[in-house]
Every structure is written in structure tokens, then in C-alpha cells.
Design a protein around this motif. Structure first.
Motif, PDB file in Angstrom:
ATOM      1  N   GLU A 187      -9.446  -7.864  -0.229  1.00  0.00           N
ATOM      2  CA  GLU A 187      -8.745  -7.432   0.987  1.00  0.00           C
ATOM      3  C   GLU A 187      -7.232  -7.471   0.775  1.00  0.00           C
ATOM      4  O   GLU A 187      -6.520  -6.552   1.174  1.00  0.00           O
ATOM      5  CB  GLU A 187      -9.161  -8.339   2.159  1.00  0.00           C
ATOM      6  CG  GLU A 187      -8.900  -7.772   3.519  1.00  0.00           C
ATOM      7  CD  GLU A 187      -9.676  -6.503   3.801  1.00  0.00           C
ATOM      8  OE1 GLU A 187      -9.093  -5.618   4.455  1.00  0.00           O
ATOM      9  OE2 GLU A 187     -10.823  -6.365   3.369  1.00  0.00           O
ATOM     10  N   ASP A 188      -6.741  -8.543   0.144  1.00  0.00           N
ATOM     11  CA  ASP A 188      -5.303  -8.651  -0.149  1.00  0.00           C
ATOM     12  C   ASP A 188      -4.856  -7.521  -1.069  1.00  0.00           C
ATOM     13  O   ASP A 188      -3.779  -6.937  -0.886  1.00  0.00           O
ATOM     14  CB  ASP A 188      -4.987 -10.012  -0.784  1.00  0.00           C
ATOM     15  CG  ASP A 188      -5.113 -11.165   0.209  1.00  0.00           C
ATOM     16  OD1 ASP A 188      -5.189 -10.889   1.427  1.00  0.00           O
ATOM     17  OD2 ASP A 188      -5.143 -12.327  -0.244  1.00  0.00           O
TER      18      ASP A 188
ATOM     19  N   ASN B  43      -4.676  -4.352   0.931  1.00  0.00           N
ATOM     20  CA  ASN B  43      -3.479  -4.363   1.781  1.00  0.00           C
ATOM     21  C   ASN B  43      -2.216  -4.123   0.951  1.00  0.00           C
ATOM     22  O   ASN B  43      -1.323  -3.387   1.365  1.00  0.00           O
ATOM     23  CB  ASN B  43      -3.377  -5.679   2.537  1.00  0.00           C
ATOM     24  CG  ASN B  43      -4.467  -5.828   3.586  1.00  0.00           C
ATOM     25  OD1 ASN B  43      -5.049  -4.845   4.023  1.00  0.00           O
ATOM     26  ND2 ASN B  43      -4.746  -7.044   3.992  1.00  0.00           N
TER      27      ASN B  43
ATOM     28  N   LYS C 114       0.315  -1.023   1.343  1.00  0.00           N
ATOM     29  CA  LYS C 114       1.754  -1.258   1.544  1.00  0.00           C
ATOM     30  C   LYS C 114       2.564  -0.566   0.454  1.00  0.00           C
ATOM     31  O   LYS C 114       3.580   0.076   0.729  1.00  0.00           O
ATOM     32  CB  LYS C 114       2.045  -2.752   1.540  1.00  0.00           C
ATOM     33  CG  LYS C 114       3.505  -3.077   1.866  1.00  0.00           C
ATOM     34  CD  LYS C 114       3.756  -4.555   1.842  1.00  0.00           C
ATOM     35  CE  LYS C 114       5.162  -4.927   2.223  1.00  0.00           C
ATOM     36  NZ  LYS C 114       6.218  -4.140   1.670  1.00  0.00           N
TER      37      LYS C 114
END
Length: 175
Positions: free
Chosen positions: A92-93, A96, A100
Motif C-alpha cells: 500500500e505504501d 501511494n 505521489k
């Protein structure tokens, strides 16, 4: 003696039982039972007791091993779940961070495109101004040439400048 023998023999008519033989056999049987109890039954019971204790110990050890295995399995399952959660969080990180980074790249590209567009517009404006100035100067010199040929008379330098400036104003107003 007859009476003694008669007393010792019960039921002589049927083959009889002799009381002395019976007592000896009973005493022998009791001695045999005592010997069996001491030398056979006692050790046999001791061995059976030891075997029972051994089996009970093995059962206890197996139960203890089973409980330890269950505990280890639960711990392993908990660790696996934790590792899965950590892996999911890392994924998930990473997603993300990717989103970004994508947004940052798009924003940077958008800013660069805007900067290039503004720079190009400024260059176009400068080139336009330069072209207009060059055109004005060519038009002025051509106007003077044409005017001097058309009029075929001599115009003073002041009159020429006046005509040129008027013509430049007219050309500047038209654009």
C-alpha cells in the motif's frame, strides 16, 4: 487304627477323600501360592506397575508435546498474519508513493510545459516586434524611394522625415 483310618478317609465307599492327603496338598498349594506371590506375582506386578508408569509418562509427554505444537502453530499463525499485514502495508505504501511520484512528475511536466509556452510566446512577441520594426524600416525606405520617383522633385530632408513618420504612424495604427 481302623477307626483312625476310617476317620481319615471320608466317603470310602465312593473312592474317598483322605484328609491327610488333602491337608498336605493344601499346605503344598499354600506354599506354592506364597512362593508364586514372592517370586513370580510380586515381580510381575512390579513390572506391570513400571510399565503402567512408563505408558502414563509417555502419554503425558505426548500431551505436553501436542500442547507445545499447538502453541507453536498458533504463534506461527500469528507471525504469518503479522507478516501478511506488514507486506500489505508495504504494498500500500509503495502504491501511494507511486501515485505521489506520478502526480509530482505530471505537475513538473505541466509547469515545464507552461514555462516553455510562456517563453515561446515571449519569443514570438519579440520576433513580431523585430519583424514589424524591420518591415517599418523597409517600408520607410521603399516609401521614400517611391515618393521621390513619383514626385520627381526634390524634397527636403525634413519633409522626408515628416512623411516617413506619418507613414509609420499609419502602419502602426493599422496593425
Amino acid at each position: 487304627m481302623q477307626s483312625y483310618i476310617g476317620f481319615m478317609t471320608l466317603g470310602a465307599s465312593v473312592g474317598g477323600f483322605r484328609l491327610g492327603d488333602m491337608l498336605i496338598q493344601l499346605a503344598t498349594f499354600l506354599i506354592l501360592l506364597i512362593l508364586l506371590k514372592k517370586y513370580a506375582w510380586g515381580p510381575l506386578m512390579n513390572m506391570m506397575q513400571k510399565r503402567e508408569e512408563y505408558v502414563a509418562g509417555e502419554i503425558d509427554a505426548a500431551e505436553k508435546s501436542r500442547k507445545e505444537a499447538e502453541t507453536a502453530a498458533k504463534e506461527a499463525q500469528a507471525q504469518l498474519l503479522q507478516v501478511k499485514q506488514e507486506a500489505q502495508k508495504m504494498i500500500e505504501d509503495a502504491k501511494n508513493a507511486g501515485v505521489k511520484q506520478e502526480q509530482d512528475i505530471i505537475e513538473t511536466a505541466r509547469k515545464e510545459a507552461e514555462r516553455i509556452k510562456l517563453q515561446a510566446q515571449a519569443e514570438i512577441q519579440n520576433e513580431k516586434e523585430l519583424a514589424i520594426q524591420a518591415l517599418q524600416s523597409q517600408v520607410a525606405s521603399l516609401s521614400v524611394l517611391i515618393a521621390s520617383k513619383v514626385i520627381e522633385k526634390e524634397i527636403s530632408e525634413q519633409d522626408q522625415e515628416k512623411l516617413i513618420n506619418e507613414y509609420i504612424k499609419e502602419v502602426g495604427e493599422e496593425r
